[in-house]
Design a protein around this motif. Structure first.
Motif, PDB file in Angstrom:
ATOM      1  N   ARG A 414      33.012  33.180  48.401  1.00 29.22           N
ATOM      2  CA  ARG A 414      31.788  33.254  47.397  1.00 29.22           C
ATOM      3  C   ARG A 414      31.549  32.532  46.401  1.00 29.22           C
ATOM      4  N   ARG A 415      32.883  31.861  45.708  1.00 28.76           N
ATOM      5  CA  ARG A 415      32.769  30.793  44.876  1.00 28.76           C
ATOM      6  C   ARG A 415      32.152  29.530  45.350  1.00 28.76           C
ATOM      7  N   GLN A 416      32.393  29.116  46.639  1.00 23.47           N
ATOM      8  CA  GLN A 416      31.791  28.077  47.086  1.00 23.47           C
ATOM      9  C   GLN A 416      30.562  28.328  47.482  1.00 23.47           C
ATOM     10  N   LEU A 417      29.975  29.415  47.903  1.00 22.36           N
ATOM     11  CA  LEU A 417      28.507  29.588  48.132  1.00 22.36           C
ATOM     12  C   LEU A 417      27.755  29.626  46.536  1.00 22.36           C
ATOM     13  N   ARG A 418      28.421  30.224  45.918  1.00 21.46           N
ATOM     14  CA  ARG A 418      27.609  30.336  44.271  1.00 21.46           C
ATOM     15  C   ARG A 418      27.559  28.638  43.924  1.00 21.46           C
ATOM     16  N   GLU A 419      28.681  27.932  44.229  1.00 24.57           N
ATOM     17  CA  GLU A 419      28.636  26.692  43.450  1.00 24.57           C
ATOM     18  C   GLU A 419      27.340  25.793  44.413  1.00 24.57           C
ATOM     19  N   ALA A 420      27.189  26.208  45.593  1.00 23.82           N
ATOM     20  CA  ALA A 420      26.123  25.599  46.298  1.00 23.82           C
ATOM     21  C   ALA A 420      24.690  25.935  45.811  1.00 23.82           C
ATOM     22  N   LEU A 421      24.541  26.984  45.354  1.00 15.42           N
ATOM     23  CA  LEU A 421      23.222  27.565  44.723  1.00 15.42           C
ATOM     24  C   LEU A 421      23.126  27.095  43.444  1.00 15.42           C
ATOM     25  N   GLU A 422      24.233  27.140  42.665  1.00 11.96           N
ATOM     26  CA  GLU A 422      24.254  26.636  41.192  1.00 11.96           C
ATOM     27  C   GLU A 422      23.828  25.135  41.182  1.00 11.96           C
ATOM     28  N   THR A 423      24.644  24.494  42.095  1.00 13.24           N
ATOM     29  CA  THR A 423      24.452  22.976  42.055  1.00 13.24           C
ATOM     30  C   THR A 423      22.873  22.538  42.338  1.00 13.24           C
ATOM     31  N   ASN A 424      22.145  23.293  43.496  1.00 11.98           N
ATOM     32  CA  ASN A 424      20.818  22.874  43.842  1.00 11.98           C
ATOM     33  C   ASN A 424      20.543  24.273  44.712  1.00 11.98           C
ATOM     34  N   PRO A 425      19.693  25.140  43.889  1.00 15.88           N
ATOM     35  CA  PRO A 425      19.341  26.298  44.466  1.00 15.88           C
ATOM     36  C   PRO A 425      18.404  26.220  45.787  1.00 15.88           C
ATOM     37  N   HIS A 426      17.752  24.771  45.631  1.00 18.44           N
ATOM     38  CA  HIS A 426      16.734  24.409  46.851  1.00 18.44           C
ATOM     39  C   HIS A 426      17.266  23.590  47.884  1.00 18.44           C
ATOM     40  N   PHE A 427      18.637  23.451  47.965  1.00 17.68           N
ATOM     41  CA  PHE A 427      19.471  22.455  48.637  1.00 17.68           C
ATOM     42  C   PHE A 427      18.859  22.581  50.286  1.00 17.68           C
ATOM     43  N   SER A 428      18.178  23.480  50.814  1.00 18.20           N
ATOM     44  CA  SER A 428      17.669  23.810  52.077  1.00 18.20           C
ATOM     45  C   SER A 428      17.131  24.860  51.908  1.00 18.20           C
ATOM     46  N   PRO A 429      15.573  24.792  52.640  1.00 19.45           N
ATOM     47  CA  PRO A 429      14.733  26.043  52.555  1.00 19.45           C
ATOM     48  C   PRO A 429      15.533  26.989  53.938  1.00 19.45           C
ATOM     49  N   TYR A 430      16.172  26.385  54.664  1.00 15.93           N
ATOM     50  CA  TYR A 430      16.678  27.355  55.700  1.00 15.93           C
ATOM     51  C   TYR A 430      17.878  28.011  55.469  1.00 15.93           C
ATOM     52  N   HIS A 431      18.932  27.086  54.726  1.00 14.44           N
ATOM     53  CA  HIS A 431      20.313  27.582  54.535  1.00 14.44           C
ATOM     54  C   HIS A 431      20.171  28.134  53.494  1.00 14.44           C
ATOM     55  N   ALA A 432      19.818  28.001  52.187  1.00 19.50           N
ATOM     56  CA  ALA A 432      19.785  28.494  50.750  1.00 19.50           C
ATOM     57  C   ALA A 432      19.611  30.013  51.019  1.00 19.50           C
ATOM     58  N   VAL A 433      18.741  30.611  51.879  1.00 24.99           N
ATOM     59  CA  VAL A 433      18.423  31.957  52.086  1.00 24.99           C
ATOM     60  C   VAL A 433      19.935  32.516  52.643  1.00 24.99           C
ATOM     61  N   ARG A 434      20.542  31.826  53.477  1.00 25.87           N
ATOM     62  CA  ARG A 434      21.717  32.486  54.127  1.00 25.87           C
ATOM     63  C   ARG A 434      22.803  32.485  52.977  1.00 25.87           C
ATOM     64  N   ALA A 435      22.780  31.440  52.375  1.00 30.28           N
ATOM     65  CA  ALA A 435      23.893  31.301  51.247  1.00 30.28           C
ATOM     66  C   ALA A 435      23.765  32.446  50.422  1.00 30.28           C
ATOM     67  N   GLN A 436      22.523  32.938  50.132  1.00 28.78           N
ATOM     68  CA  GLN A 436      22.381  34.199  49.106  1.00 28.78           C
ATOM     69  C   GLN A 436      22.795  35.212  49.811  1.00 28.78           C
ATOM     70  N   GLU A 437      22.530  35.361  51.199  1.00 29.61           N
ATOM     71  CA  GLU A 437      23.056  36.508  51.861  1.00 29.61           C
ATOM     72  C   GLU A 437      24.456  36.790  51.845  1.00 29.61           C
ATOM     73  N   LEU A 438      25.160  35.631  52.131  1.00 34.72           N
ATOM     74  CA  LEU A 438      26.708  35.467  52.180  1.00 34.72           C
ATOM     75  C   LEU A 438      27.136  35.954  50.867  1.00 34.72           C
ATOM     76  N   THR A 439      26.676  35.629  49.827  1.00 37.46           N
ATOM     77  CA  THR A 439      27.222  35.920  48.449  1.00 37.46           C
ATOM     78  C   THR A 439      27.143  37.510  48.236  1.00 37.46           C
ATOM     79  N   ARG A 440      26.247  38.108  48.867  1.00 32.14           N
ATOM     80  CA  ARG A 440      26.181  39.623  48.782  1.00 32.14           C
ATOM     81  C   ARG A 440      26.997  40.449  49.789  1.00 32.14           C
ATOM     82  N   GLU A 441      27.560  39.735  50.889  1.00 34.52           N
ATOM     83  CA  GLU A 441      28.208  40.486  51.846  1.00 34.52           C
ATOM     84  C   GLU A 441      29.687  40.839  51.415  1.00 34.52           C
TER      85      GLU A 441
END
Length: 441
Positions: A414-441
């Motif tokens: 979760r820390r790695q996933l949060r860092e991805a979204l905090e670094t650039n929440p728009h890093f990928s229109p395809y994968h950013a959504v999945r990153a958000q989902e994984l942080t909630r799992e």
């Protein structure tokens, strides 16, 4: 199918860190701003098309050809022709001129095979362009030993060393390049290493110096685009858009700036306009990076996805088949496409082959993701950690590692996933959504 030349390291320039930038304060004025330095030679041009394009590049090639006709026994003339052909390959993103460069270098060496510095540099450039980085390093070392006070060999050496994963050696080479020729190409290489080592603010200072010292519109547009990429990587949309606009004012239709603008449009909630921009771009320049960005944007748009596979996906599938068949260099974007939208086993095959020649953190990340998507997350973790070894705060790297660690049930996911979204929440229109989902799992 026409073989496109791959920018070494994707859209990023290749290069090393500059020790002198350790002591720069924020936004200090570039010493070259008032009096731009002379243009760096072709050997010092960052990969991915930093040199001038269009008429300027064609003019240099015509001049070199005329010189060899007028002086057919001049080894330097033939080496210069090889350099112009390699530059043509870089600026057109077409690998075909590399064969002509090879022939010209052979002719140069036939005329002088002993102390031919220009040919040693040319052979290093050619090897690097073909992803033969061990050979590129050998030629770079030979050139620097032959002429320790000439800059071109250090540019070749820096590019090879960083792709081999020899980051301290690359840093040493680019520092020497800066000492000898502190121009745009050297600052661009310094910026890449600074960013890769987790120092984006210092990378921005180096790129501003690269803009100030650029001697051609292509060099300037390249550095402006990289400033846009740097801002984008931090989630700074307005700043990124401004730099991309400056690059396009400098060099209209500069492909990496067009792609950057499309990225910003998508992040600002205008995916239709972004997709149109990608489609126009990939018709002219079907590089894997641009095609993959188009595919992933389209996949994030439900209505567009309902229409079935698009032209970009078909083009990437064809490039994957070609790459598997020809055994040549592998663009990591091809493997990322195969991992997520094709056969992950193909992605593993391609990246294992590339890893045998290229040990950069970008290659490590792509191999990690391919292995994860192929169900081998345990093995993938080793390469994900290798990708993080330099400290690059890269949102995609964080996401890949987070997803791998989540699959393994590791507590740091979760820390790695949060860092991805905090670094650039728009890093990928395809994968950013999945990153958000994984942080909630």
């Amino acid at each position: 199918m026409r073989r496109l030349i791959t920018a070494v390291g994707g859209a990023a320039v290749v290069g090393g860190c500059v020790a002198g930038l350790l002591y720069l304060g924020p936004d200090t004025e570039s010493p070259t701003a008032a009096a731009p330095a002379a243009g760096a030679p072709a050997a010092g041009t960052p990969a991915g098309g930093a040199a001038g394009t269009g008429a300027a590049g064609t003019g240099a090639l015509d001049t070199a050809r005329k010189r060899t006709k007028a002086y057919p026994r001049d080894p330097v003339g033939w080496a210069s022709l090889a350099g112009a052909e390699i530059e043509q390959a870089r600026t057109t993103l077409d690998a075909a001129p590399l064969e002509a460069a090879d022939r010209a270098l052979r002719r140069s060496l036939a005329l002088d095979g002993t102390r031919n510095y220009a040919a040693a540099v040319g052979r290093g450039q050619l090897a690097n362009a073909r992803h033969q980085f061990t050979r590129g390093r050998e030629h770079g070392l030979r050139a620097t030993r032959m002429a320790p006070d000439r800059p071109d060999g250090y540019a070749v050496l820096a590019d090879a060393e960083i792709q081999l994963g020899h980051y301290p050696a690359a840093r040493t080479a680019v520092q020497r390049l800066l000492d000898l020729a502190p121009g745009s190409a050297a600052y661009a290489r310094a910026a890449y290493d600074l960013e890769t080592n987790g120092r984006p603010a210092d990378a921005g200072i180096a790129l501003k110096r690269a803009v100030d010292s650029a001697s051609t519109p292509g060099e300037r547009a390249f550095a402006q685009t990289r400033l846009g990429d740097l801002a984008w990587s931090r989630g700074q949309l307005d700043r990124a858009a401004a730099y991309y606009r400056e690059a396009l004012d400098t060099e209209p239709e500069y492909p990496y700036a067009v792609a950057g603008t499309a990225r910003v449009l998508a992040a600002r909630g205008e995916p239709g306009k972004a997709l149109d921009a990608y489609e126009r771009l990939t018709e002219r320049t079907p590089l894997p990076q641009f095609l993959l960005e188009a595919v992933e944007l389209r996949a994030s748009m439900p209505k567009a996805g309902d229409a079935g596979p698009g032209a970009a996906e078909a083009a990437l599938s064809a490039q994957v088949r070609l790459s598997r068949a020809d055994g040549g260099p592998v663009d990591p974007h091809l493997a990322l496409f195969a991992a997520d939208h094709g056969d992950p086993a193909d992605a593993v095959e391609l990246m294992r082959r590339e890893w045998a020649h290229t040990r950069s953190v970008i290659t490590a990340d792509a191999l990690a993701w391919a292995l994860h998507r192929d169900g081998r997350s345990g093995e993938a973790l080793k390469y994900a950690r290798r990708a993080a070894s330099t400290g690059w705060d890269n949102a995609l790297f964080h996401y890949h590692r987070g997803a791998i660690e989540a699959a393994l049930g590791l507590p740091g996911a979760r820390r790695q996933l949060r860092e991805a979204l905090e670094t650039n929440p728009h890093f990928s229109p395809y994968h950013a959504v999945r990153a958000q989902e994984l942080t909630r799992e």
